[in-house]
Each structure stands twice: as C-alpha cells, then as structure tokens.
Design a protein around this motif. Structure first.
Motif, short mmCIF file in Angstrom:
data_model
loop_
_atom_site.label_atom_id
_atom_site.label_comp_id
_atom_site.label_asym_id
_atom_site.label_seq_id
_atom_site.Cartn_x
_atom_site.Cartn_y
_atom_site.Cartn_z
N ASN A 172 7.21 -10.50 6.08
CA ASN A 172 7.38 -11.59 5.29
C ASN A 172 6.43 -11.29 4.09
O ASN A 172 6.81 -11.49 2.82
N TYR A 173 5.29 -10.51 4.32
CA TYR A 173 4.50 -10.04 3.29
C TYR A 173 4.85 -8.82 2.75
O TYR A 173 4.82 -8.56 1.43
N THR A 174 5.34 -7.84 3.51
CA THR A 174 5.40 -6.39 3.26
C THR A 174 7.10 -6.07 2.91
O THR A 174 7.23 -5.09 2.31
N GLY A 175 7.81 -6.99 3.32
CA GLY A 175 9.23 -6.35 3.30
C GLY A 175 9.39 -5.47 4.63
O GLY A 175 8.42 -5.21 5.40
N ILE A 176 10.40 -5.14 5.06
CA ILE A 176 10.71 -4.31 6.03
C ILE A 176 10.78 -2.80 5.80
O ILE A 176 11.39 -2.31 5.09
N PRO A 177 9.88 -2.18 6.42
CA PRO A 177 9.66 -0.83 6.18
C PRO A 177 10.73 0.12 6.69
O PRO A 177 11.41 -0.24 7.75
N LYS A 178 11.12 1.04 5.92
CA LYS A 178 12.16 1.95 6.28
C LYS A 178 11.91 3.00 7.42
O LYS A 178 10.63 3.31 7.21
N ILE B 240 -1.67 -6.04 8.93
CA ILE B 240 -1.17 -5.10 7.85
C ILE B 240 -2.34 -4.13 7.44
O ILE B 240 -3.20 -4.67 7.08
N LYS B 241 -1.77 -2.84 7.31
CA LYS B 241 -2.82 -2.07 6.87
C LYS B 241 -2.20 -1.11 5.84
O LYS B 241 -1.33 -0.50 6.03
N ALA B 242 -2.58 -1.41 4.58
CA ALA B 242 -2.04 -0.76 3.35
C ALA B 242 -0.59 -0.90 3.36
O ALA B 242 0.12 0.20 3.52
N ARG B 243 -0.13 -2.18 3.33
CA ARG B 243 1.31 -2.58 3.23
C ARG B 243 2.19 -2.01 4.76
O ARG B 243 3.21 -2.57 4.88
N ILE B 244 1.57 -1.38 5.69
CA ILE B 244 2.23 -1.04 6.87
C ILE B 244 1.75 -1.98 8.01
O ILE B 244 0.83 -2.28 8.44
N PRO B 245 2.89 -2.77 8.50
CA PRO B 245 2.63 -3.64 9.60
C PRO B 245 2.16 -2.72 10.68
O PRO B 245 2.70 -1.86 11.18
N SER C 76 -4.64 -0.79 -0.34
CA SER C 76 -3.93 -2.16 -0.43
C SER C 76 -3.86 -2.71 -2.19
O SER C 76 -3.32 -3.81 -2.33
N PHE D 33 8.47 2.23 1.43
CA PHE D 33 8.72 1.25 0.59
C PHE D 33 8.94 1.57 -0.81
O PHE D 33 8.94 0.55 -1.79
N GLN E 9 11.52 -0.71 -2.60
CA GLN E 9 11.25 -1.98 -2.94
C GLN E 9 10.22 -2.12 -3.93
O GLN E 9 10.24 -2.89 -4.71
#
Lengths: 466, 87
Positions: free
Chosen positions: A434-440, A372-377, B10, B36, B39
């Motif tokens: 599981n950490y980030t949620g699914i990105p749109k 994960i990089k700054a919330r982006i998987p 982050s 996001f 969210q």
C-alpha cells in the motif's frame, strides 16, 4: 613433530612445497584489520600457484588479494560462510572457475572435522603465541578476542601454521593447543587493530529500529521466555542490541537472571554479565574491544570454538540449549525463508554465518527488519537466495506489525489475546505494498555460480550470476 | 533551476528548470528503477498535469522515496522555480 619457529614466509616454503598443497584456509577474526590473508596469498600470486581451493571462514572488503588470484585464474573453488565487498561483487558478476559454496559457521566446523572440507594448510593469524604453539586471541598488540572459527582448522588441517607478531614464553589456558601446531611464523604485524573491531556495534537510535526493538522485547516477554535461566543470542545488529537493552530492563524489573548469551559478543552483553543479569557468555567472536578485554579478565566470559558453538554433531553444542535468537534479514518470503546472502539485485553481500545454525536450534527464532527499506518491501513471494529455511523461522517483527509462522500454532495460540499487532505474513506484505506499490519482479540470470549448503549438508539453494 | 529534497536513503532530490520548447521532460535516476521506474514516471507526469505545468525539465534523483515524497519534493521544487521567476 614439534613446533618449528620461522621468521618469514620464504623460509616456510623451503620447508613445504607451495605447489603441492592446494586447499588452504584462513579465519576472519581480524576482520578488516587482517594482514595475514593478503600477506600469505601474495606469495601464491607471486609463485603463480594454480588450482587453489580457498576455505576462508569469511571474506571481508580488505581481502583483495583473493580478487587478484581470481582474475589471474588461480582459484578453482571458494568455500566460506560470509563475503562482502569487492570480492563478493566480482564473484557475483563473473563466477569462479569452479563454484562458490556458502556454509554456516557450524557447518564449516562440522565439514572440517568430518573431512568434507579437506584442508591441506591452515594459515592461522594468532595474536598471542608461546614457543610451543599454544595461542589465545584475546591478548597481544593485535588482540581480536575469541579464536572460535580457527579451532577446527588448527586440529584437522594437514599442516597447521600460526602467524603471530607476539611470541611469549608461556600461554595459560590456550584456545589453540600447541601439540597440533607444525609451524609458527613470527612477522612484524598481523593486523591493524583499528580494522579488527567492527564499527557497527551500537544500539540503534533510528525511530523505526527502536520501535521494532520494543515490539521484539514485548513479543519475547509475552511468550514467556524472559524467566530465570533463559538463554539468548542477539548478534551485533543495532536493532537486536536495542532489543537486548529492552530485555535487560524487563529482567531487572522482574529480577530475572539468564543462564547464557552466545555467539558474537559486544560491550552490551559484557555490561549485562558484569551487572549479574547473565551468568555466562559463550563467545565465538568478539565484536568490540570491551568484549576482548572482558574475555581476558572474566572467567564467565568463555571463548568457544565454532564446533562447540554450532556443529550439530558436537555433543557439547551450546546453541542446542538456546531459547531465543534475534536475527536480521535482507529478504523474507511468504514461507518465512530468509535471505542474508544476496541483495534483491542478486549481488552477494553476506552469508549465513551462524544465521541458519541458531535459527535451527533456538526454540524461538525472531527475524527483525524494517517492513520497507528504501521503497523495497522486505517481504517477497520468494527470496532471491535461501540462507535459512522457513521451517526454522518463527516470527517476523517489523515497525508496522508482527507475523508468526503458521507452523507455530502454539505461538499463535499464546498470542491470541495479545495487544501486539499480529498479522499473517501476506497481510504484512499488503501493508507494505500500500505504501510502495507492487515491485516489478526482476528476472533471474540462468547461470549458477554457487550453492548454499546448510549445516545438514543439504544444498538448500543455488546462487545465480548477477 | 531549483531543487527540493535530498540524496538520503528513502528520499529523492528533484531539480526543475524551464523548458524553452514548451513541453515537459522527465529524467529519472533511481536505485529502484528496475522495480519502480514506471511508477515514478507516472507519479511525476500526473503531478505535472494536476498542477497544469507544461514547460519544465524534471530530474528526479531517487534513493527509494515513496510516491508522497516524490510528489511533495516536486511541488516544492516547482514553487521555488516560480519564486525565482518573481524575484
């Protein structure tokens, strides 16, 4: 024709017609410290030469005259291996009159040699030149190390021009053969040494990066690659260099000596050469001053051309014997396709360089990246731009586990009793979600501004407007 | 007005102040807004509800923080605001 020495660009254009030769090339060994590309292109700007096709091996943030030429509608097409900074951003948002073609380092050399990239004039920044046009890159006041990316240009362009600030009586063992050179232009300075050396060649201290590096070295070791005579390429990324350090520890412990390291070379590789852990360095690009110094004094640190490095049709190609390569990724997808060309916002910010070349040739290709990089998987359904085809990629190592390409049943079999955390790539993606949620999903723009051409000459993806 | 967090990658910087109109407002500036944004709104609104807060302005300047981080930064910023009130 013998080599003619000139003392400014103006007198060059008394010899040759600037309006007649539209396909021009440069190399990027002076990186952000390069003065030559801007110096030459300012002439094209002043003279308002239109319909240019540029073939720089890479485009760095300081190469801003390219931007002026694009804005002035003077450039049709650009063919390069990597681009970053304002030129990359502008092309992403606006495109070119023609197209941007992204090649690999090996593919560029191949295209020049085989006549697919038809270069009229090669402008070659050359740090140390004699009066016959023989040149090396690792000496002189603006030494940059290997001149690997400029060698094909110096042989196959119609007109070959060296631009130097250090003209000497004689150059031993030249990288560039003076017999091919038409003009030498002596200028005050070809660059700023502070910008030549990249500031990025440090091993990572980031705990996530350190963990990825440790898993990577353990993976390579478990797969049995670290044995006498093995060959390896790491590039200059902080995680890859940390992994190289760990591999060095394993080599010392098991009294293993490697046959060669290839590609871009840093002080970490030089230290291992000097310690006797590796027999030879095949250097297409020096990343720091230690590498530059080493090349000038150690005969086992060998500068090589991009063709000998990675051209699939060069019978001397070094990487055909490469056992293992560690590479980075901006994105990777479920099919293991890797993107290092554009960001997840479709902005151009890199390119293959030798990524696809080495991934294709190496027996084991490992991609390292934080999950994960700054919330982006890092794992996507489909990468924004394919730089390297998934069929050439074997493993992804992240801080939370490792995924193996399903095509490599042999690797999966070897690792079935491993204590390493092995997942499928979809399982790893789920861990990230599981950490980030699914990105749109972002919508792709529809306008094509360029293409990615693999070293095979296949177009493997298109580049869209950002 | 009180803040918690940082503008490091982050992480997020959350700034809160009292809203005189007696309702909550939430503003988000995020590098991952396209992926996001919804969210992040949800996690902030839910946290405010859970804490029974009904009269603050929240500014979330986000550099790709995960939900836990956003929640923790918000809770801390609100405690600091409460502390300011008691000074």
């Amino acid at each position: 024709m013998s080599t003619k020495i000139l003392y400014n660009l103006e007198s060059l254009y008394e010899e040759i017609d600037i309006f007649e030769h539209k396909n021009i090339s440069f190399h990027h060994h002076l990186r952000n410290g390069d003065f030559v590309l801007n110096m030459v292109l300012k002439k094209y700007l002043e003279m308002d030469v239109k319909e240019l096709n540029l073939f720089p091996s890479s485009i760095f943030p300081t190469y801003t005259t390219i931007l002026d030429l694009i804005k002035n509608d003077q450039i049709n097409n650009i063919t390069t291996n990597y681009l970053n900074g304002p030129v990359a951003e502008y092309i992403s948002k606006n495109g070119l009159i023609g197209k941007l073609k992204m090649q690999t380092h090996g593919g560029r050399a191949r295209s020049i040699i085989e006549g697919n990239n038809n270069i009229d004039i090669a402008y070659i920044a050359a740090p140390y030149v004699d009066k016959l046009g023989n040149a090396v890159g690792y000496k002189g006041k603006n030494a940059c190390g290997s001149l690997g990316y400029a060698i094909a240009d110096s042989k196959y362009a119609k007109i070959k021009i060296l631009i130097t600030d250090t003209l000497v009586e004689e150059v031993d063992n030249p990288e560039i053969d003076g017999a091919n050179i038409d003009y030498i232009i002596v200028v005050d300075s070809i660059g700023d040494s502070n910008g030549i050396v990249s500031g990025t060649t440090q091993v990572t201290k980031n705990p996530v990066g350190v963990k990825i590096a440790r898993y990577t070295s353990e993976l390579i070791n478990e797969l049995g690659y670290i044995k006498n005579g093995f060959s390896f390429q790491s590039g200059a990324g902080g995680v890859s260099l940390k992994a190289t350090e760990y591999i060095g520890e394993i080599m010392r412990k098991n009294n293993v000596i490697a046959s060669f390291f290839s590609g871009g070379i840093t002080k970490y590789h030089v230290d291992m050469l000097e310690e006797g852990l590796v027999e030879k360095l095949y250097d297409v690009q020096c990343f720091d001053l230690d590498a530059v110094r080493s090349i000038s004094k150690n005969k086992n640190h060998i500068p090589i051309s991009a063709s000998i490095y990675a051209n699939p049709n060069d019978e001397k190609m070094v990487i055909k014997d490469l056992d293992c390569v560690i590479l980075g990724a901006a994105e990777i997808d479920y099919d293991f396709n890797v993107n290092v060309t554009s960001s997840s916002h479709q902005m151009l910010m890199g390119g293959s360089g030798g990524h696809s070349d080495t991934a294709t040739e190496a027996k084991l290709t490992i991609i390292v990246s934080p999950l994960i990089k700054a919330r982006i998987p890092v794992i996507k359904d489909r990468v924004m731009t394919i730089t390297t085809l998934g069929k050439n990629v074997d493993c992804l190592v992240t801080e939370r586990g490792i995924a193996i390409n399903e095509n490599r049943k042999d690797l999966i079999e070897k690792l079935k009793n491993s204590k390493l955390k092995i997942y499928t790539i979809k399982e790893l993606a789920n861990i990230a979600h599981n950490y980030t949620g699914i990105p749109k999903q972002l919508k792709k723009e529809s306008k094509i501004i360029g293409m990615v051409e693999d070293r095979t000459y296949d177009i493997i993806d298109y580049i869209y407007k950002a | 007005m009180k803040s918690a967090g940082s503008l490091e990658s982050s992480d997020c910087l959350i700034t809160v102040s009292y809203n005189k109109d007696k309702n909550n407002t939430v503003n988000i500036e995020s590098i991952v807004f396209d992926q996001f944004g919804e969210q992040i709104f949800e996690v902030i609104n839910k946290s405010l509800q859970e804490l029974n807060i009904k009269n603050v302005n929240v500014l979330c300047q986000d550099k790709g923080a995960l939900d836990y981080t956003i929640k923790a930064r918000l809770a801390t910023a609100l405690k600091r605001l409460e502390g300011e009130n008691n000074e």
